[in-house]
Design a protein around this motif. Sequence first.
Motif, short mmCIF file in Angstrom:
data_model
loop_
_atom_site.label_atom_id
_atom_site.label_comp_id
_atom_site.label_asym_id
_atom_site.label_seq_id
_atom_site.Cartn_x
_atom_site.Cartn_y
_atom_site.Cartn_z
N ASP C 34 0.84 -1.20 0.00
CA ASP C 34 0.00 0.00 0.00
C ASP C 34 0.88 1.26 0.00
OD1 ASP C 34 -1.72 2.07 0.47
OD2 ASP C 34 -2.72 1.13 2.19
N PRO C 35 0.75 2.12 -1.02
CA PRO C 35 1.58 3.32 -1.07
C PRO C 35 1.29 4.32 0.03
CG PRO C 35 -0.03 3.31 -2.85
CD PRO C 35 -0.13 1.97 -2.17
N ALA C 36 0.25 4.10 0.79
CA ALA C 36 -0.09 5.03 1.87
C ALA C 36 0.88 4.92 3.06
CB ALA C 36 -1.52 4.77 2.36
N HIS C 37 1.65 3.84 3.10
CA HIS C 37 2.58 3.66 4.21
C HIS C 37 3.61 4.78 4.27
CE1 HIS C 37 1.35 -0.16 5.83
NE2 HIS C 37 1.41 -0.77 4.66
N PHE C 38 3.91 5.19 5.48
CA PHE C 38 5.07 6.05 5.73
C PHE C 38 5.54 5.80 7.16
CE2 PHE C 38 7.19 9.63 7.57
CZ PHE C 38 8.17 9.87 6.64
N GLY C 39 6.83 5.55 7.28
CA GLY C 39 7.39 5.37 8.61
C GLY C 39 8.77 6.00 8.69
N MET C 40 9.17 6.43 9.87
CA MET C 40 10.48 7.03 10.05
C MET C 40 10.93 6.75 11.47
SD MET C 40 11.49 11.02 9.42
CE MET C 40 12.99 11.37 8.52
N ALA C 41 12.23 6.41 11.60
CA ALA C 41 12.80 6.19 12.93
C ALA C 41 14.21 6.75 12.97
CB ALA C 41 12.82 4.69 13.26
N ILE C 42 14.56 7.35 14.10
CA ILE C 42 15.88 7.96 14.26
C ILE C 42 16.46 7.47 15.58
CG2 ILE C 42 17.14 10.13 14.53
CD1 ILE C 42 14.75 11.43 12.99
N VAL C 43 17.72 7.01 15.50
CA VAL C 43 18.45 6.70 16.71
C VAL C 43 19.63 7.66 16.79
CG1 VAL C 43 19.72 4.93 17.98
CG2 VAL C 43 17.82 4.26 16.50
N THR C 44 19.74 8.36 17.91
CA THR C 44 20.82 9.34 18.02
C THR C 44 22.02 8.74 18.76
OG1 THR C 44 19.88 10.22 20.04
CG2 THR C 44 19.22 11.28 17.97
N ALA C 45 23.14 9.47 18.69
CA ALA C 45 24.39 8.96 19.27
C ALA C 45 24.24 8.72 20.77
CB ALA C 45 25.53 9.92 18.98
N ASP C 46 23.37 9.47 21.42
CA ASP C 46 23.19 9.28 22.86
C ASP C 46 22.15 8.19 23.17
OD1 ASP C 46 20.85 10.51 22.15
OD2 ASP C 46 21.28 12.38 23.21
N CYS C 200 11.46 0.21 10.27
CA CYS C 200 12.29 1.43 10.34
C CYS C 200 13.10 1.44 11.63
CB CYS C 200 11.42 2.68 10.27
SG CYS C 200 10.78 3.05 8.62
N LEU C 201 12.47 1.03 12.72
CA LEU C 201 13.19 1.02 14.00
C LEU C 201 14.39 0.07 13.96
CD1 LEU C 201 10.38 1.36 16.65
CD2 LEU C 201 12.61 2.52 16.72
N GLN C 202 14.14 -1.12 13.43
CA GLN C 202 15.25 -2.08 13.31
C GLN C 202 16.35 -1.54 12.40
OE1 GLN C 202 12.83 -5.39 11.96
NE2 GLN C 202 13.05 -6.46 13.93
N LEU C 203 15.96 -0.94 11.30
CA LEU C 203 16.94 -0.46 10.34
C LEU C 203 17.75 0.70 10.91
CD1 LEU C 203 18.16 -0.68 7.51
CD2 LEU C 203 16.32 0.79 6.67
N ALA C 204 17.09 1.62 11.60
CA ALA C 204 17.81 2.75 12.21
C ALA C 204 18.82 2.23 13.24
CB ALA C 204 16.83 3.73 12.85
N ARG C 205 18.38 1.24 14.00
CA ARG C 205 19.31 0.66 14.98
C ARG C 205 20.47 -0.05 14.27
NH1 ARG C 205 14.29 -1.87 18.21
NH2 ARG C 205 13.59 0.04 19.28
N ALA C 206 20.15 -0.77 13.22
CA ALA C 206 21.20 -1.50 12.50
C ALA C 206 22.22 -0.55 11.88
CB ALA C 206 20.57 -2.39 11.43
N GLY C 207 21.79 0.70 11.64
CA GLY C 207 22.71 1.67 11.03
C GLY C 207 23.61 2.38 12.02
#
Lengths: 303, 303, 303, 303
Positions: C34-46, C200-207
Amino acid sequence: MDLARIVADIGAEMAAAPDRGAVADYIPELGAVDPAHFGMAIVTADGAEVHTGDAATPFSIQSISKVFTLALALGRLGDQLWARVGREPSGLAFNSILQLESEHGIPRNPFINAGALVTTDAILAGHAPREALGEILRFIRAAAGDDDIHINPAVAQSEQDTGDRNLALAHFMRAHGNMKNPPALTCGTYFHQCAIEMTCLQLARAGRFLMGGTDTPTLVSPERVRRLNALMMTCGHYNGSGEFAFRVGLPGKSGVGGGILAIVPGCASIAVWSPGLDQNGNSQLGTLAVERLVHATGWSVFS
Amino acid sequence: MDLARIVADIGAEMAAAPDRGAVADYIPELGAVDPAHFGMAIVTADGAEVHTGDAATPFSIQSISKVFTLALALGRLGDQLWARVGREPSGLAFNSILQLESEHGIPRNPFINAGALVTTDAILAGHAPREALGEILRFIRAAAGDDDIHINPAVAQSEQDTGDRNLALAHFMRAHGNMKNPPALTCGTYFHQCAIEMTCLQLARAGRFLMGGTDTPTLVSPERVRRLNALMMTCGHYNGSGEFAFRVGLPGKSGVGGGILAIVPGCASIAVWSPGLDQNGNSQLGTLAVERLVHATGWSVFS
Amino acid sequence: MDLARIVADIGAEMAAAPDRGAVADYIPELGAVDPAHFGMAIVTADGAEVHTGDAATPFSIQSISKVFTLALALGRLGDQLWARVGREPSGLAFNSILQLESEHGIPRNPFINAGALVTTDAILAGHAPREALGEILRFIRAAAGDDDIHINPAVAQSEQDTGDRNLALAHFMRAHGNMKNPPALTCGTYFHQCAIEMTCLQLARAGRFLMGGTDTPTLVSPERVRRLNALMMTCGHYNGSGEFAFRVGLPGKSGVGGGILAIVPGCASIAVWSPGLDQNGNSQLGTLAVERLVHATGWSVFS
Amino acid sequence: MDLARIVADIGAEMAAAPDRGAVADYIPELGAVDPAHFGMAIVTADGAEVHTGDAATPFSIQSISKVFTLALALGRLGDQLWARVGREPSGLAFNSILQLESEHGIPRNPFINAGALVTTDAILAGHAPREALGEILRFIRAAAGDDDIHINPAVAQSEQDTGDRNLALAHFMRAHGNMKNPPALTCGTYFHQCAIEMTCLQLARAGRFLMGGTDTPTLVSPERVRRLNALMMTCGHYNGSGEFAFRVGLPGKSGVGGGILAIVPGCASIAVWSPGLDQNGNSQLGTLAVERLVHATGWSVFS
């Protein structure tokens, strides 16, 4: 074989053909030509002439001039010209600059624009463009046996005004050491040679030297005639050369003005003109007319 | 014209030629062939046969097989084959993948590898490779009038082992919908067809159907023969096709095994073999021998 | 800086965006998203984590897997990997075979398909695909600190079924000696690695390991982290890499599933997902979302 | 961090380096430069200046001028310049004409020659070359805070004499409507801008506006500064841009005279000069020197 009847039938079919292709429109002089025109003229080895339609109407020979300048340049330089230009089909559009880059400024063959510029550059050879053009006209007039062949100055001027792609090719080759005269001079000469106008009758006569029969005027040696015909067969119709060989089976050279010169070795010189072009830039009805002619006469070199 | 004397002289010249080119070495079976070999055989329209040198020694016909598979595929599919493969010279090496990319998986012509794979794919058409190969062999044996023509299994295996470039072409075309059978099957069939071995005499006889004269076996219609010859003229020698037309002036097809089949329409079928290749992958002495022959006989289609 | 507020605002804007690009449809599994999906996750250095939208919905990471396999291959082989793959932007589409031909089977960089196949081939190294995939999964799970990361078998199968272009690349490189395992095995492994699913959460953490800060898990040396980021900056978005650098100013890697991983060196790891793609095959809203984020945070490496 | 000591050490290492690359020799003025030269200058955000070696010797900035003309053209035209030139790495040599053909006369980015000609053409905009050059010089002098920056007329003349490749590019783009002034005028202006001479000190000062810190002169908006840096990162070193990002990790622009301008956003402007070039046409020791500097200072944007 009743050649007159065959040609008349072709003329009638082409006059009535609904799909005539698109007239070249990159300069106004060509864009204004009526696509209804169709002319065809044939000169046989025994001197007979057969024609139909607008065979006495002058048209812009454009790239067909490359055959005459190549014959002229080979006559003057001999085989050393081949150090500057190749003999292979290009597989790309007539004005492509791509192959020039990977092949270090040596054009694939003398019938794509870059190769024709090298040929003209070899004829120019430090002289004034006016002199080179005089020599080119003398060669064509001698071949045709007709002094009433001229350059259309308005066409030449328009070619010049839209000639940036050819100037790019010339500067590019000069960067590789394969353009001896200033690009503006070589291109100027080239634009004028493309603006020569001839009728089908004049063009068919001018092509007699490529028949290679013994009774025709020998402007060029028999071996060179064979080679010119080979080049016309493999490279004479830009990226549609394979198609012309496949459908027609004769050496030929087309021009964006809608003309085609085709040669039946030892037998006939054929000129045809119809201004509408196919997607490869070759005369649509002109190609069809020669195909019909070859079918009716059995003139294909491959049978 | 004393054809026997001409051919004998050519045989003598080629036997003594010091510069013989380099034998293909991408598979051990080809690399091991003695470059001293030279053979030539000519079958004329009146049924005469002339030969010299190693004309009875079998060699790997390799890409010359593409002529026979094309004739076979056209016989089965007719002109719809042309929706899958073009008819223009490629301007690139025989195994180039570059043009395939810009032209959406449609090979330029049936004589570059990609085009030959399409042809073989059309013959395969869902059958087992063994059946397709049987059909190809039957066609060639019928053309040659000789059942003693076989596939060399060691060559076929070696082709398979080093066939990644052809598999790349096949997968690439499959990605564009232009490969109907699994690439492994089409390539496997192709590797075996390239491993067919023939002598010059067998090959010259097998080429008779391309002469187009009325007394020769008519495996293929006269119109199709003309078209096959046209394709051989414009595309038969890879990126040296223009050069072959320029020097020799006959339709021909070369193979990396050092063989060349050349046709004089209405007049003769010529097979020549010398394993050393020039820089375009065509037999160096083979080309020279046919050039000599045409010079002595006047057989160029362009004169 | 109120990162939570910034991210929430971006989430709201993207949820309402009318022009969302076109979902990849070359396999049914991606086409059905579904193109309606949008997700975003950010993990900071702290260690802080901020997210919005469908940040916990798994999606197909596709080419983002190339970052992890590259890190893994470099860890195993070190700089000798660079003998088999370059480090320059390609200037061509992600699956182009053209440059491979002129550059003798050495892909331009590890993020175009050909280069990623070389990377996977280096990881495979004679082992069974299952083992290599296990190693890749272990690496990603360790980076993410999460074992709940898996391969979607239906996606992997569909990739396989439509994988002819990648098989063509692999066979082509094998013909140049730059593919050590059978193409079917390397491609099979590659198709499965592309079918890994992450949120997104897993990917941000993996990065996080690409942030390069001292408190993050050090899977990779600081110097290698800098180099991975450099490659992501110049090559991470196919033929839109320059555009991403221009608009966003962060190293990033996109996948045709609509995900993007972007790194703020020393500061943050960002994962975004929106399935609709732009004309270069990169997530349309994903790119816009990261651009908005960088604008609001001043995180561009160029300021 | 003792920047003075770091820079002095680099200067000493480079002075003694045995392998210095090859000086550009396409014009005599560049070919005559002593490859023993090495100079480096750094201006930091707090106004400190550190230099070593021949930092006060003027050299030909050549393509580094493209950064200043791009900033100038963007200042005048704004984003509409991007309709005429792209923002993607080219993957080809700096003076390639190939991509221009397939992309209809729109150069890939403003740092390959074709793109720089478009930029200069936009500045010229119908004015006399002398006026445009005056404006370019004023911009650079203002950026450097130094009026003693001039064009070397002998270099400009030599560029002109060997400028056929650039004239080819310009005519080619004019054929596509992407060159507004006569090619001779645009190229003439371009040849003169390339012939500007600066010292490392002058160049480092002139680069301050690209640092983007608040205390530096604001010739250009912060957003545009970020974008200029992004372009320098992805496209600033021709076909070695990926390599420079990989090794150095800073936005930079090289010139065939052996100069490099590199920017540490918010922190420093670096100019280095050593005339010997690597195979991509970038200063060999200059690149190494900046790599050493970044290693010692941690200035990579990727860490």
